[in-house]
Design an enzyme around this catalytic site. Structure first.
Site, PDB file in Angstrom:
ATOM      1  CG  ASN A 147      -0.300  -0.167   2.621  1.00 59.08           C
ATOM      2  OD1 ASN A 147       0.881  -0.145   2.611  1.00 59.08           O
ATOM      3  ND2 ASN A 147      -1.003  -0.654   3.386  1.00 59.08           N
ATOM      4  CD  GLN A 314      -4.168   4.013  14.190  1.00 56.08           C
ATOM      5  OE1 GLN A 314      -3.562   5.042  13.638  1.00 56.08           O
ATOM      6  NE2 GLN A 314      -4.320   3.156  13.558  1.00 56.08           N
ATOM      7  CG  HIS A 333      -4.189   3.845  10.048  1.00 58.27           C
ATOM      8  ND1 HIS A 333      -3.322   3.431  10.720  1.00 58.27           N
ATOM      9  CD2 HIS A 333      -3.560   3.931   8.707  1.00 58.27           C
ATOM     10  CE1 HIS A 333      -2.156   2.926  10.105  1.00 58.27           C
ATOM     11  NE2 HIS A 333      -2.401   3.468   8.992  1.00 58.27           N
TER      12      HIS A 333
HETATM   13  P1  NDP Z   1      10.187   1.758   3.234  1.00 61.56           P
HETATM   14  O1  NDP Z   1      10.821   0.612   4.208  1.00 61.56           O
HETATM   15  O2  NDP Z   1      10.131   1.397   1.926  1.00 61.56           O
HETATM   16  O3  NDP Z   1      10.643   3.305   3.909  1.00 61.56           O
HETATM   17  C1  NDP Z   1      11.173   3.550   4.863  1.00 61.56           C
HETATM   18  C2  NDP Z   1      12.150   4.464   4.847  1.00 61.56           C
HETATM   19  O4  NDP Z   1      12.288   5.017   6.372  1.00 61.56           O
HETATM   20  C3  NDP Z   1      13.461   3.828   4.392  1.00 61.56           C
HETATM   21  O5  NDP Z   1      14.132   4.282   3.649  1.00 61.56           O
HETATM   22  C4  NDP Z   1      14.366   4.132   5.711  1.00 61.56           C
HETATM   23  O6  NDP Z   1      15.689   4.441   5.485  1.00 61.56           O
HETATM   24  C5  NDP Z   1      13.585   5.370   6.337  1.00 61.56           C
HETATM   25  N1  NDP Z   1      14.136   5.610   7.665  1.00 61.56           N
HETATM   26  C6  NDP Z   1      14.142   4.677   8.919  1.00 61.56           C
HETATM   27  N2  NDP Z   1      14.535   5.391   9.733  1.00 61.56           N
HETATM   28  C7  NDP Z   1      14.464   6.792   9.563  1.00 61.56           C
HETATM   29  C8  NDP Z   1      15.044   7.913  10.347  1.00 61.56           C
HETATM   30  N3  NDP Z   1      15.282   7.714  11.635  1.00 61.56           N
HETATM   31  N4  NDP Z   1      15.216   8.899   9.610  1.00 61.56           N
HETATM   32  C9  NDP Z   1      14.994   9.164   8.224  1.00 61.56           C
HETATM   33  N5  NDP Z   1      14.606   7.868   7.501  1.00 61.56           N
HETATM   34  C10 NDP Z   1      14.489   6.980   8.222  1.00 61.56           C
HETATM   35  O7  NDP Z   1       8.757   1.911   3.768  1.00 61.56           O
HETATM   36  P2  NDP Z   1       7.339   2.624   3.291  1.00 61.56           P
HETATM   37  O8  NDP Z   1       7.883   3.800   2.487  1.00 61.56           O
HETATM   38  O9  NDP Z   1       6.431   1.551   2.576  1.00 61.56           O
HETATM   39  O10 NDP Z   1       6.690   2.836   4.596  1.00 61.56           O
HETATM   40  C11 NDP Z   1       7.069   3.916   5.514  1.00 61.56           C
HETATM   41  C12 NDP Z   1       6.318   3.670   6.819  1.00 61.56           C
HETATM   42  O11 NDP Z   1       4.940   4.342   6.406  1.00 61.56           O
HETATM   43  C13 NDP Z   1       5.759   2.519   7.302  1.00 61.56           C
HETATM   44  O12 NDP Z   1       6.725   1.890   8.434  1.00 61.56           O
HETATM   45  C14 NDP Z   1       4.548   2.632   8.024  1.00 61.56           C
HETATM   46  O13 NDP Z   1       4.958   3.407   9.458  1.00 61.56           O
HETATM   47  C15 NDP Z   1       3.881   3.727   7.333  1.00 61.56           C
HETATM   48  N6  NDP Z   1       2.825   3.257   6.561  1.00 61.56           N
HETATM   49  C16 NDP Z   1       1.565   3.897   6.768  1.00 61.56           C
HETATM   50  C17 NDP Z   1       0.500   3.410   6.136  1.00 61.56           C
HETATM   51  C18 NDP Z   1      -0.857   4.083   6.239  1.00 61.56           C
HETATM   52  O14 NDP Z   1      -1.893   3.469   5.977  1.00 61.56           O
HETATM   53  N7  NDP Z   1      -0.973   5.194   6.748  1.00 61.56           N
HETATM   54  C19 NDP Z   1       0.521   2.443   5.256  1.00 61.56           C
HETATM   55  C20 NDP Z   1       1.852   2.005   4.824  1.00 61.56           C
HETATM   56  C21 NDP Z   1       3.214   2.324   5.420  1.00 61.56           C
HETATM   57  P3  NDP Z   1      16.584   3.129   5.250  1.00 61.56           P
HETATM   58  O15 NDP Z   1      15.911   1.893   4.775  1.00 61.56           O
HETATM   59  O16 NDP Z   1      17.545   4.070   4.067  1.00 61.56           O
HETATM   60  O17 NDP Z   1      17.541   3.063   6.485  1.00 61.56           O
END
Ligand code: NDP
Length: 386
Positions: A147, A314, A333
């Protein structure tokens, strides 16, 4: 044979739809980075149907019962007398969604000696105590990418709706008014603004790609820098930390997982360094922003708007201050649970269960914790001691 305990959100108040708004879903084969969509051996549901609520059962019942497993589906997840807690003691698999999370705390994991797999039908497994899962040998898996684009679309919608003051204008229509001055007194163009994302993973990068045609200045911070080619293509400015980035932005969108580095990140101190009248969009996790600091910043005008769909806990209680604070565009959400997303995460849940019950490895990109340590996508994006 095992017990699969599945916690889903409630059905619509009037029951499942008898007819849907559209017929079917567009067909997609791959995610933008080339990863294949879920590839279960089969599915027992119609893509486009409501699968994420209790009666939808993620379309899993026929499959699990054919294998002789017991499936318990409930929305009753809080407190010691909840259906969830009553079945947890002998559950082998727990399935939960971030939209209606079954919080798998250390205490609950300790009460579940048979638990082998905590499956997130969605993305974001912070509702599971990952340190406790590691300690108890529980595998944690989620349906990576299912998603991410759904959320990215929602983020773009929320940025535009806040900056252009869409919701108050719509309210004037509902109220029978034609109060143009009231509508536009807080309405701006996004063009020319500086927009920054905290994290440029699957969602963050998709947001940047979608915003590039709006002629905005794009900024990002992440633990790993993007390839130079992506930075050039989108005209991105990289900042080594969130603290470094936010003073340069008119709009900030949070797209990082919740873990110890991000918990409480947007507090009074950080918000004070943002431009006066900045907009903050958080579809990542509620606890990344300090609840009362957000309320104070909206009341003082330090933030011009806050929107998102993630809260803590939630479901949010009726008196949660984010329901009534000024200039917000909150929803429950929902961003990652469109009917389109549900078809993908239901198929992904099925794929993970097929692998698990056949004793085959779960796709690496779906793993968060495995073999007593962070693994797969979890090893890349999460930190322990959440
Ligand atoms: P990804 O794993 O693709 O991306 C997460 C990114 O966050 C990675 O690039 C990671 O960095 C980076 N990251 C982690 N810690 C930090 C930090 N301290 N500072 C800066 N960057 C950081 O996940 P998605 O993009 O698919 O999803 C991200 C988040 O969104 C999920 O974990 C979830 O919490 C939320 N989400 C919400 C949804 C909703 O319905 N509202 C649905 C789906 C997700 P790197 O890997 O480079 O270390």
């Amino acid at each position: 044979m095992g017990k699969v305990l599945c916690v889903l959100y409630d059905d619509p108040v009037d029951g499942l739809p008898s007819r849907y708004a559209r017929d079917g879903l567009p067909s997609l084969e791959r995610y933008p980075d080339g990863q294949t969509l879920p590839t279960p051996a089969g599915i027992d549901f119609t893509p486009g149907d409501l699968l994420g609520s209790v009666s939808g059962e993620l379309g899993l019942r026929p499959f699990l019962e054919r294998l002789g497993h017991e499936l318990v589906v409930t929305s009753d997840k809080e407190g010691p007398n909840s259906v969830f807690e009553r079945h947890l003691s002998d559950a082998e698999v727990v399935i939960s969604q971030p939209f209606w999370p079954a919080y798998l705390t250390e205490e609950r994991i300790a009460k579940a000696p048979n638990l082998k797999l905590a499956l997130t039908a969605g993305i974001g497994s912070d509702h599971v105590d990952l340190d406790a899962a590691i300690a108890h040998g529980v595998t944690v898996a989620e349906v990576t990418y299912c998603n991410s684009i759904s959320v990215a679309e929602h983020v773009v919608m929320m940025i535009l709706s806040l900056v252009r003051s869409y919701l108050p204008s719509h309210q004037w229509v509902l109220d029978g008014g034609w109060n143009i001055a009231d509508c536009v007194a807080r309405s701006y163009d996004l063009e020319g603004m500086s927009v920054g994302t905290v994290a440029a993973g699957r969602i963050g990068l998709a947001v940047l790609r979608r915003l590039a045609p709006f002629d905005v200045r794009l900024h990002y911070t992440d633990r790993h820098r993007l390839p130079a080619q992506s930075e050039q293509q989108l005209g991105l400015t990289f900042h080594p930390s969130t603290q470094d980035m936010v003073p340069h932005c008119d709009v900030v969108t949070i797209n990082a997982p919740l873990h110890r580095e991000t918990r409480g990140l947007f507090n009074d101190e950080l918000i004070a360094t943002m431009r006066r009248g900045a907009y903050l969009i958080n579809t990542a996790r509620g606890l990344i922003a300090e609840r009362d600091a957000i309320v104070r910043a909206l009341q003082s005008g330090q933030l011009a708007g806050y929107a998102g769909d993630v809260w803590y806990p939630q479901p949010a209680p009726p008196d949660h201050p984010w329901r009534s604070m000024p200039h917000h565009g909150m929803t429950p959400h929902v961003s990652g649970s469109s009917l389109s997303a549900q078809a993908r995460y239901a198929a992904g849940a099925r794929e993970i269960l097929e692998s698990y019950f056949e004793g085959k490895p779960i796709r690496e990109e779906y793993l968060i914790v495995d073999g007593g340590k962070l693994a797969g996508a979890g090893a890349h994006s999460y930190s322990t001691q959440t």
